[in-house]
Design a protein around this motif. Structure first.
Motif, PDB file in Angstrom:
ATOM      1  N   TYR A  90       0.820  -1.208   0.000  1.00  0.00           N
ATOM      2  CA  TYR A  90       0.000   0.000   0.000  1.00  0.00           C
ATOM      3  C   TYR A  90       0.860   1.268   0.000  1.00  0.00           C
ATOM      4  N   LYS A  91       1.840   1.319   0.873  1.00  0.00           N
ATOM      5  CA  LYS A  91       2.642   2.537   0.991  1.00  0.00           C
ATOM      6  C   LYS A  91       3.461   2.835  -0.265  1.00  0.00           C
ATOM      7  N   PRO A  92       4.172   1.854  -0.856  1.00  0.00           N
ATOM      8  CA  PRO A  92       4.921   2.177  -2.086  1.00  0.00           C
ATOM      9  C   PRO A  92       4.030   2.707  -3.208  1.00  0.00           C
ATOM     10  N   TYR A  93       2.829   2.140  -3.354  1.00  0.00           N
ATOM     11  CA  TYR A  93       1.958   2.608  -4.432  1.00  0.00           C
ATOM     12  C   TYR A  93       1.303   3.943  -4.088  1.00  0.00           C
ATOM     13  N   LEU A  94       1.042   4.182  -2.816  1.00  0.00           N
ATOM     14  CA  LEU A  94       0.546   5.502  -2.419  1.00  0.00           C
ATOM     15  C   LEU A  94       1.640   6.551  -2.583  1.00  0.00           C
ATOM     16  N   ASP A  95       2.863   6.208  -2.207  1.00  0.00           N
ATOM     17  CA  ASP A  95       4.001   7.115  -2.432  1.00  0.00           C
ATOM     18  C   ASP A  95       4.104   7.479  -3.910  1.00  0.00           C
ATOM     19  N   PHE A  96       3.981   6.486  -4.762  1.00  0.00           N
ATOM     20  CA  PHE A  96       4.084   6.713  -6.199  1.00  0.00           C
ATOM     21  C   PHE A  96       2.965   7.622  -6.689  1.00  0.00           C
ATOM     22  N   ALA A  97       1.746   7.340  -6.258  1.00  0.00           N
ATOM     23  CA  ALA A  97       0.602   8.144  -6.713  1.00  0.00           C
ATOM     24  C   ALA A  97       0.766   9.605  -6.323  1.00  0.00           C
ATOM     25  N   LEU A  98       1.296   9.846  -5.139  1.00  0.00           N
ATOM     26  CA  LEU A  98       1.444  11.217  -4.652  1.00  0.00           C
ATOM     27  C   LEU A  98       2.679  11.911  -5.217  1.00  0.00           C
ATOM     28  N   GLU A 100       5.197  10.735  -7.581  1.00  0.00           N
ATOM     29  CA  GLU A 100       5.606  10.577  -8.977  1.00  0.00           C
ATOM     30  C   GLU A 100       4.468  10.933  -9.934  1.00  0.00           C
ATOM     31  N   ALA A 101       3.282  10.395  -9.676  1.00  0.00           N
ATOM     32  CA  ALA A 101       2.150  10.682 -10.556  1.00  0.00           C
ATOM     33  C   ALA A 101       1.494  12.022 -10.229  1.00  0.00           C
ATOM     34  N   LYS A 102       1.897  12.628  -9.123  1.00  0.00           N
ATOM     35  CA  LYS A 102       1.403  13.961  -8.733  1.00  0.00           C
ATOM     36  C   LYS A 102      -0.122  13.995  -8.619  1.00  0.00           C
ATOM     37  N   GLN A 103      -0.683  12.928  -8.071  1.00  0.00           N
ATOM     38  CA  GLN A 103      -2.124  12.880  -7.858  1.00  0.00           C
ATOM     39  C   GLN A 103      -2.461  13.515  -6.498  1.00  0.00           C
ATOM     40  N   PRO A 104      -3.514  14.328  -6.440  1.00  0.00           N
ATOM     41  CA  PRO A 104      -3.866  15.043  -5.193  1.00  0.00           C
ATOM     42  C   PRO A 104      -4.667  14.160  -4.228  1.00  0.00           C
ATOM     43  N   ILE A 105      -4.046  13.096  -3.735  1.00  0.00           N
ATOM     44  CA  ILE A 105      -4.753  12.108  -2.933  1.00  0.00           C
ATOM     45  C   ILE A 105      -5.084  12.657  -1.539  1.00  0.00           C
ATOM     46  N   LYS A 106      -6.375  12.597  -1.206  1.00  0.00           N
ATOM     47  CA  LYS A 106      -6.838  13.028   0.105  1.00  0.00           C
ATOM     48  C   LYS A 106      -7.513  11.886   0.879  1.00  0.00           C
ATOM     49  N   ARG A 107      -7.833  10.807   0.156  1.00  0.00           N
ATOM     50  CA  ARG A 107      -8.558   9.694   0.787  1.00  0.00           C
ATOM     51  C   ARG A 107      -8.055   8.372   0.218  1.00  0.00           C
ATOM     52  N   VAL A 108      -7.916   7.375   1.102  1.00  0.00           N
ATOM     53  CA  VAL A 108      -7.495   6.035   0.702  1.00  0.00           C
ATOM     54  C   VAL A 108      -8.530   5.039   1.208  1.00  0.00           C
ATOM     55  N   ILE A 109      -9.018   4.189   0.313  1.00  0.00           N
ATOM     56  CA  ILE A 109      -9.970   3.141   0.658  1.00  0.00           C
ATOM     57  C   ILE A 109      -9.238   1.801   0.558  1.00  0.00           C
ATOM     58  N   ILE A 216       0.765  -1.675   8.711  1.00  0.00           N
ATOM     59  CA  ILE A 216      -0.353  -0.755   8.496  1.00  0.00           C
ATOM     60  C   ILE A 216      -0.216   0.491   9.371  1.00  0.00           C
ATOM     61  N   GLN A 217       0.419   0.355  10.534  1.00  0.00           N
ATOM     62  CA  GLN A 217       0.654   1.527  11.385  1.00  0.00           C
ATOM     63  C   GLN A 217       1.614   2.498  10.703  1.00  0.00           C
ATOM     64  N   ASN A 218       2.627   1.957  10.029  1.00  0.00           N
ATOM     65  CA  ASN A 218       3.578   2.791   9.303  1.00  0.00           C
ATOM     66  C   ASN A 218       2.888   3.574   8.192  1.00  0.00           C
ATOM     67  N   LEU A 219       1.909   2.943   7.541  1.00  0.00           N
ATOM     68  CA  LEU A 219       1.146   3.625   6.501  1.00  0.00           C
ATOM     69  C   LEU A 219       0.397   4.814   7.088  1.00  0.00           C
ATOM     70  N   ILE A 220      -0.296   4.591   8.199  1.00  0.00           N
ATOM     71  CA  ILE A 220      -1.053   5.660   8.851  1.00  0.00           C
ATOM     72  C   ILE A 220      -0.129   6.783   9.321  1.00  0.00           C
ATOM     73  N   ASN A 221       0.978   6.408   9.934  1.00  0.00           N
ATOM     74  CA  ASN A 221       1.912   7.411  10.458  1.00  0.00           C
ATOM     75  C   ASN A 221       2.528   8.251   9.352  1.00  0.00           C
ATOM     76  N   SER A 222       2.722   7.640   8.182  1.00  0.00           N
ATOM     77  CA  SER A 222       3.350   8.349   7.071  1.00  0.00           C
ATOM     78  C   SER A 222       2.418   9.378   6.448  1.00  0.00           C
ATOM     79  N   TYR A 223       1.122   9.166   6.591  1.00  0.00           N
ATOM     80  CA  TYR A 223       0.147  10.071   5.954  1.00  0.00           C
ATOM     81  C   TYR A 223      -0.967  10.437   6.927  1.00  0.00           C
ATOM     82  N   PRO A 224      -0.618  11.222   7.966  1.00  0.00           N
ATOM     83  CA  PRO A 224      -1.614  11.558   8.997  1.00  0.00           C
ATOM     84  C   PRO A 224      -2.746  12.455   8.493  1.00  0.00           C
ATOM     85  N   ASP A 225      -2.549  13.136   7.367  1.00  0.00           N
ATOM     86  CA  ASP A 225      -3.576  14.045   6.856  1.00  0.00           C
ATOM     87  C   ASP A 225      -4.508  13.392   5.837  1.00  0.00           C
TER      88      ASP A 225
END
Length: 334
Positions: A90-98, A100-109, A216-225
């Motif tokens: 989850y985190k590597p692909y979220l990192d990429f989306a934000l 590298e792909a410059k997507q304005p991600i505000k929500r993750v399902i 999963i805690q690392n994922l949450i901690n990395s993106y608190p907003d």
């Protein structure tokens, strides 16, 4: 000879560009409603990076969640789920989306699978770094135009257009699958029961992943907003009973507890209820729901009415003990 080689290369590049089997260009074409999910992680990452659409929400999960229609959430949601996707991805692909792909991600399902909390890992789930590291290189998508794999997939997509199979991706990143209408309920139930032994052996014979909670805690901690909406993927009654028969219920409860502790709220669908006990109506096989089934899950999570039996059990940090007790009763655990 040079002229022949040049014409051959031009033909290959033209076919690969037009069919765009790796989803790395923006144009529309007549074959786009019947596409193969050959390499979902790469295809979907390419689409995020190269195509013009902007998204503020991404969906992560395995092939089960890949059947969820992103547009049922809203038109700014992108389904990034892929076969056998693990929590560590989850985190590597979220990192990429934000980044590298410059997507304005505000929500993750996230669609959580029980096997994702075990030490099971498919070969493709370890390829994230090699897939993501090359996409931003300057000539990457043009090299794909000369790829033999791309040509093979392009030809298969063209064949898909003419044969119109029951399973496909369409131009809106929707993974669609339908059961053969000639299969009776008895035949269907026999088929899912027959495949369960292998599935349990391949997915559920591993010990609990002691790093699951930390991952999963690392994922949450990395993106608190970022807002996280989390649900568990439902499976058929036969599938769930196979898990119980494998003496995994204690680990199933631990998975729920740790998921709730980290995400604070989980929409729980993976238990015995009217929906999971009616697999012929709601499931393609023992553990993949129909597209309409995942539409129902989405609508329930959003607090809207659906055509399916209500099955969303909302578990929070405050009620987790009470819900686990209720689940034991519902799941027939003494």
């Amino acid at each position: 000879i040079l002229a022949t080689i040049s014409l051959t290369l031009i033909a290959i590049m033209s076919v690969n560009y037009y069919v765009d089997s790796y989803w790395s260009f923006n144009h529309s074409h007549i074959f786009e409603e019947y596409q193969r999910g050959n390499r979902e992680r790469q295809q979907k990452s390419n689409a995020l990076f190269f195509r013009d659409q902007q998204y503020n929400t991404v969906i992560f999960g395995s092939s089960r969640t890949a059947y969820m229609n992103q547009n049922t959430w809203d038109d700014t949601t992108f389904n990034y789920a892929a076969s056998d996707m693990q929590p560590s991805e989850y985190k590597p692909y979220l990192d990429f989306a934000l980044n590298e792909a410059k997507q304005p991600i505000k929500r993750v399902i996230i669609g959580l699978d029980f096997f994702g909390a075990l030490e099971y890992a498919s070969p493709v789930s370890s390829q994230s770094d090699s897939i993501l590291s090359i996409i931003s290189s300057p000539l990457y998508r043009y090299k794909l135009l000369l790829s033999r794999d791309a040509l093979d997939y392009s030809i298969k997509n063209i064949k898909y257009y003419f044969t119109q199979p029951t399973q496909k991706y369409n131009s809106e990143n929707s993974k669609i699958s339908q059961r053969n209408i000639n299969v009776t309920e008895e035949e269907y139930l026999q088929s899912i029961q027959g495949g369960l032994e292998g599935y349990v052996r391949d997915r559920y014979s591993y010990p609990y992943d002691m790093t699951y909670k930390e991952t999963i805690q690392n994922l949450i901690n990395s993106y608190p907003d970022i807002e996280f909406i989390v649900f568990t993927t439902p499976v058929s009654k036969a599938h769930f009973n196979a898990i119980q028969s494998s003496n995994l219920y204690t680990l199933y409860e631990r998975w729920i507890e740790e998921s709730v502790e980290v995400f604070e709220k989980v929409h729980h669908f993976m238990y015995l209820n009217e929906l999971t006990s009616s697999p012929y109506l709601y499931f393609l096989d023992s553990n993949h729901g129909f597209n309409s089934t995942y539409d129902c899950l989405t609508l329930e999570i959003l607090g809207k009415d659906s055509s399916c039996p209500k099955s969303n059990m909302t578990i929070t940090k405050e009620n987790v003990d009470e819900m686990l007790k209720a689940l034991r009763t519902l799941n027939g655990i003494n």
